[in-house]
Design an enzyme around this catalytic site. Structure first.
Site, PDB file in Angstrom:
ATOM      1  N   ASP A 190      38.500  42.642  34.303  1.00 12.52           N
ATOM      2  CA  ASP A 190      39.950  42.539  34.080  1.00 12.52           C
ATOM      3  C   ASP A 190      40.672  43.859  34.296  1.00 12.52           C
ATOM      4  O   ASP A 190      41.701  44.120  33.676  1.00 12.52           O
ATOM      5  CB  ASP A 190      40.253  42.018  32.649  1.00 12.52           C
ATOM      6  CG  ASP A 190      39.476  40.766  32.332  1.00 12.52           C
ATOM      7  OD1 ASP A 190      39.425  39.890  33.204  1.00 12.52           O
ATOM      8  OD2 ASP A 190      38.912  40.658  31.229  1.00 12.52           O
ATOM      9  N   LYS A 224      41.542  44.377  39.717  1.00 16.40           N
ATOM     10  CA  LYS A 224      40.975  44.512  41.066  1.00 16.40           C
ATOM     11  C   LYS A 224      41.773  43.703  42.094  1.00 16.40           C
ATOM     12  O   LYS A 224      42.031  44.167  43.197  1.00 16.40           O
ATOM     13  CB  LYS A 224      39.505  44.043  41.067  1.00 16.40           C
ATOM     14  CG  LYS A 224      38.613  44.902  40.197  1.00 16.40           C
ATOM     15  CD  LYS A 224      37.223  44.333  40.079  1.00 16.40           C
ATOM     16  CE  LYS A 224      37.143  43.090  39.217  1.00 16.40           C
ATOM     17  NZ  LYS A 224      37.349  43.276  37.788  1.00 16.40           N
ATOM     18  N   GLY A 240      38.870  36.085  37.426  1.00 18.12           N
ATOM     19  CA  GLY A 240      40.266  35.654  37.560  1.00 18.12           C
ATOM     20  C   GLY A 240      41.039  36.835  38.097  1.00 18.12           C
ATOM     21  O   GLY A 240      41.342  37.765  37.359  1.00 18.12           O
ATOM     22  N   HIS A 241      41.283  36.841  39.397  1.00 18.97           N
ATOM     23  CA  HIS A 241      41.984  37.974  40.003  1.00 18.97           C
ATOM     24  C   HIS A 241      43.462  37.638  40.160  1.00 18.97           C
ATOM     25  O   HIS A 241      43.821  36.718  40.881  1.00 18.97           O
ATOM     26  CB  HIS A 241      41.331  38.346  41.337  1.00 18.97           C
ATOM     27  CG  HIS A 241      39.958  38.941  41.159  1.00 18.97           C
ATOM     28  ND1 HIS A 241      39.161  39.330  42.195  1.00 18.97           N
ATOM     29  CD2 HIS A 241      39.267  39.243  40.029  1.00 18.97           C
ATOM     30  CE1 HIS A 241      38.025  39.827  41.701  1.00 18.97           C
ATOM     31  NE2 HIS A 241      38.073  39.774  40.405  1.00 18.97           N
ATOM     32  N   ARG A 285      14.427  29.913  42.410  1.00 20.20           N
ATOM     33  CA  ARG A 285      14.194  29.271  43.708  1.00 20.20           C
ATOM     34  C   ARG A 285      14.341  27.760  43.672  1.00 20.20           C
ATOM     35  O   ARG A 285      13.620  27.008  44.316  1.00 20.20           O
ATOM     36  CB  ARG A 285      12.834  29.695  44.275  1.00 20.20           C
ATOM     37  CG  ARG A 285      12.826  31.183  44.585  1.00 20.20           C
ATOM     38  CD  ARG A 285      11.473  31.784  44.552  1.00 20.20           C
ATOM     39  NE  ARG A 285      10.905  31.747  43.213  1.00 20.20           N
ATOM     40  CZ  ARG A 285       9.688  32.170  42.930  1.00 20.20           C
ATOM     41  NH1 ARG A 285       8.911  32.614  43.878  1.00 20.20           N
ATOM     42  NH2 ARG A 285       9.246  32.137  41.690  1.00 20.20           N
ATOM     43  N   GLN A 290      34.227  40.939  37.945  1.00 22.11           N
ATOM     44  CA  GLN A 290      33.802  41.443  36.630  1.00 22.11           C
ATOM     45  C   GLN A 290      33.814  42.986  36.661  1.00 22.11           C
ATOM     46  O   GLN A 290      34.537  43.554  37.453  1.00 22.11           O
ATOM     47  CB  GLN A 290      32.416  40.911  36.230  1.00 22.11           C
ATOM     48  CG  GLN A 290      32.384  39.414  35.905  1.00 22.11           C
ATOM     49  CD  GLN A 290      32.304  38.531  37.140  1.00 22.11           C
ATOM     50  OE1 GLN A 290      31.492  38.748  38.010  1.00 22.11           O
ATOM     51  NE2 GLN A 290      33.156  37.528  37.208  1.00 22.11           N
ATOM     52  N   GLY A 313      42.029  32.304  29.177  1.00 17.56           N
ATOM     53  CA  GLY A 313      43.177  32.445  28.273  1.00 17.56           C
ATOM     54  C   GLY A 313      42.812  33.122  26.954  1.00 17.56           C
ATOM     55  O   GLY A 313      43.656  33.280  26.069  1.00 17.56           O
ATOM     56  N   LYS A 320      42.031  35.856  24.068  1.00 18.84           N
ATOM     57  CA  LYS A 320      42.620  37.155  23.753  1.00 18.84           C
ATOM     58  C   LYS A 320      41.586  38.237  24.034  1.00 18.84           C
ATOM     59  O   LYS A 320      40.430  38.106  23.633  1.00 18.84           O
ATOM     60  CB  LYS A 320      42.984  37.153  22.258  1.00 18.84           C
ATOM     61  CG  LYS A 320      43.916  38.238  21.850  1.00 18.84           C
ATOM     62  CD  LYS A 320      44.334  38.056  20.409  1.00 18.84           C
ATOM     63  CE  LYS A 320      45.114  39.298  19.999  1.00 18.84           C
ATOM     64  NZ  LYS A 320      45.436  39.314  18.608  1.00 18.84           N
ATOM     65  N   GLY A 352      52.630  48.543  36.783  1.00 13.86           N
ATOM     66  CA  GLY A 352      53.117  47.190  36.506  1.00 13.86           C
ATOM     67  C   GLY A 352      52.352  46.214  37.372  1.00 13.86           C
ATOM     68  O   GLY A 352      51.617  46.620  38.286  1.00 13.86           O
TER      69      GLY A 352
HETATM   70  P1  IMP Z   1      29.774  34.485  32.247  1.00 12.03           P
HETATM   71  O1  IMP Z   1      29.631  35.368  33.435  1.00 12.03           O
HETATM   72  O2  IMP Z   1      30.890  33.499  32.379  1.00 12.03           O
HETATM   73  O3  IMP Z   1      28.502  33.847  31.807  1.00 12.03           O
HETATM   74  O4  IMP Z   1      30.199  35.420  31.004  1.00 12.03           O
HETATM   75  C1  IMP Z   1      29.368  36.470  30.526  1.00 12.03           C
HETATM   76  C2  IMP Z   1      30.217  37.575  29.896  1.00 12.03           C
HETATM   77  O5  IMP Z   1      30.986  38.206  30.910  1.00 12.03           O
HETATM   78  C3  IMP Z   1      31.221  37.081  28.851  1.00 12.03           C
HETATM   79  O6  IMP Z   1      31.399  38.083  27.871  1.00 12.03           O
HETATM   80  C4  IMP Z   1      32.507  36.931  29.655  1.00 12.03           C
HETATM   81  O7  IMP Z   1      33.652  37.033  28.855  1.00 12.03           O
HETATM   82  C5  IMP Z   1      32.377  38.104  30.600  1.00 12.03           C
HETATM   83  N1  IMP Z   1      33.058  37.872  31.878  1.00 12.03           N
HETATM   84  C6  IMP Z   1      32.653  37.095  32.891  1.00 12.03           C
HETATM   85  N2  IMP Z   1      33.514  37.160  33.905  1.00 12.03           N
HETATM   86  C7  IMP Z   1      34.485  37.985  33.522  1.00 12.03           C
HETATM   87  C8  IMP Z   1      35.658  38.491  34.171  1.00 12.03           C
HETATM   88  O8  IMP Z   1      35.956  38.181  35.327  1.00 12.03           O
HETATM   89  N3  IMP Z   1      36.417  39.347  33.449  1.00 12.03           N
HETATM   90  C9  IMP Z   1      36.066  39.740  32.195  1.00 12.03           C
HETATM   91  N4  IMP Z   1      34.988  39.333  31.566  1.00 12.03           N
HETATM   92  C10 IMP Z   1      34.198  38.461  32.216  1.00 12.03           C
END
Ligand code: IMP
Length: 424
Positions: A13, A16, A40-41, A143, A224, A302, A304, A414
């Site tokens: 988050d 990127k 979520g970009h 596999r 991530q 969504g 927090k 911003g």
């Molecule tokens: P998973 O990849 O959905 O299994 O989540 C594993 C961990 O990575 C959890 O703590 C998620 O909140 C975190 N996580 C996965 N994808 C994102 C992302 O795009 N942004 C922030 N945290 C993420």
């Protein structure tokens, strides 16, 4: 041409998507190399917000090609949802979107397995986005997975059935209460598969090789963040892929000696969503303010986000692991109004003061040591040039550059494309 990388240096988050969108003008190809719809970009331009999960963030620029690489896992249903939204925006994605035949597919039962696994963990849950990421990568390394290229085979539906049946018995094994209607999920899934099949599948490593050879510029877009990397993150509270620079080599088929610039993206403070250690987390008004002003809610779930001060120990570690050559600082505007900013420059760990990330950073082992820097009052969101920056922000940037020994070349003030300031 070398392939440049853009990576998150914290727990995801970092922003990127916005920077990829801004930099796309400099590149012919934007390629995702790992992760999937857990990402979520968010991109904001012309007063509108767009959220992409699997599709590379260059898709809104007509000239760039967008590649979903072999290291990515694709949920056809979510993918179709993204395509529908692009169609609403009149984006002609068919000519600018390519999918690796070696990318793995998330089945409906992968999502169910994710939910069952998390439910079985109880209080020890990872806080997964529940998009089926972990189970899909497990099938990849085990596999057993189904790849995009398999959709071109005549027996792929039988392979699907065999795997889905196996998943159903695994779900039963977890012995948790998961209600689902597989028939309904499959109807939606097979409809989405038909849409996926209408797109262009390629042997992506060959495509990337030829593109490099012919002088095309490529930007690999990470998802991530480095602290969620399966090897180098805060295991087990991590995602299931290599989010660090090496992941771009395996997730696209790029040779290590063909990597160019590595853009490291970080927020001016720190956030984390989901469970796991977070040494500089704030539980006070400062943390609340960061969350409120920074709109810190997950773009995918969504949820927090937890907020805290910038952790330089963790940031240095991420810069090292990735070989970062340029830093981009996001959300500097959120820190306006804080009288004093704190930056964690060391940890107290087992009676010692250390400046590297140890094996275990659980709160009971680690106490952050802070350096304080005077803040600034000025609103940054309307600034267009670094010469307008207040003294406090310049001091903050100088301090970070000195500590990290890497230039901060972009400061974001911003969410909009336009609120991006390039520093020399
Ligand atoms: P998973 O990849 O959905 O299994 O989540 C594993 C961990 O990575 C959890 O703590 C998620 O909140 C975190 N996580 C996965 N994808 C994102 C992302 O795009 N942004 C922030 N945290 C993420």
């Amino acid at each position: 041409m070398a392939v440049d990388l853009l990576l998150g240096l914290q727990w995801g988050d970092e922003g990127k998507g916005k920077i990829v969108d801004v930099l796309t003008n400099n590149y012919n190809i934007i390629a995702r190399f790992q992760g999937g719809p857990n990402a979520g970009h968010t991109l904001v331009f012309n007063g509108k917000k767009h959220v992409l999960h699997t599709i590379p963030s260059g898709i809104f620029h007509g000239d760039a090609m967008n590649l979903v690489g072999n290291g990515v896992v694709i949920d056809p249903v979510i993918f179709k949802g993204e395509l529908d939204k692009l169609a609403e925006q009149d984006v002609d994605y068919k000519k600018s979107l390519l999918i690796s035949r070696k990318a793995h597919i998330i089945l409906p039962t992968h999502r169910l397995l994710d939910a069952a696994s998390e439910a079985a963990k109880g209080k020890a849950k990872i806080g997964s986005t529940l998009k089926g990421i972990g189970p899909t990568y497990m099938d990849k390394t085990g596999r057993n997975g189904i790849r995009v290229g398999d959709l071109e085979l005549s027996d792929w539906k039988q392979r699907y059935r065999n795997l889905a049946n196996k998943h159903e018995s695994m779900i039963a094994f977890y012995d948790v209460d998961i209600e689902y209607d597989l028939e309904e999920l499959e109807t939606e899934f097979f409809k989405a598969i038909d849409v996926l099949k209408s797109l262009t599948f390629i042997d992506s490593e060959e495509y990337v090789y030829q593109a490099q050879k012919s002088g095309k510029t490529i930007l690999a877009e990470g998802a991530q963040g480095s602290l969620l990397d399966i090897d180098f993150g805060t295991y087990p509270f991590v995602t299931s892929s290599n989010t660090t620079a090496a992941g771009a080599c395996t997730g696209l088929g790029v040779a290590p000696n063909k990597i160019g610039d590595v853009f490291g993206i970080f927020k001016a403070y720190t956030t984390r969503v989901g469970s796991g250690p977070f040494p500089t987390e704030l539980f006070d008004e400062d943390g609340e303010t960061m969350g409120r002003v920074g709109h810190e809610f997950g773009a995918t779930t969504g949820r927090k986000r937890r907020c805290g001060w910038l952790d330089l120990v963790a940031l240095k570690y991420a810069c090292q692991v990735n070989g970062v050559t340029q830093l981009n600082m996001m959300k500097a505007d959120v820190l306006s109004g804080f009288k004093t900013l704190k930056v964690c420059t060391a940890y107290k760990y087992k009676g010692e003061t250390i400046a590297h990330l140890p094996y275990n950073i659980e709160a009971e082992n680690v106490e952050p040591v802070y350096t304080e820097i005077k803040g600034w009052e000025e609103d940054l969101t309307t600034m267009t040039d670094a010469s307008q920056f207040p003294q406090g922000l310049n001091d903050y940037i100088d301090f970070l550059e000195k500590e990290l020994e890497i230039p901060i070349t972009i400061v974001s003030v911003g969410p909009d494309r336009k609120q991006t300031i390039f520093r020399k």
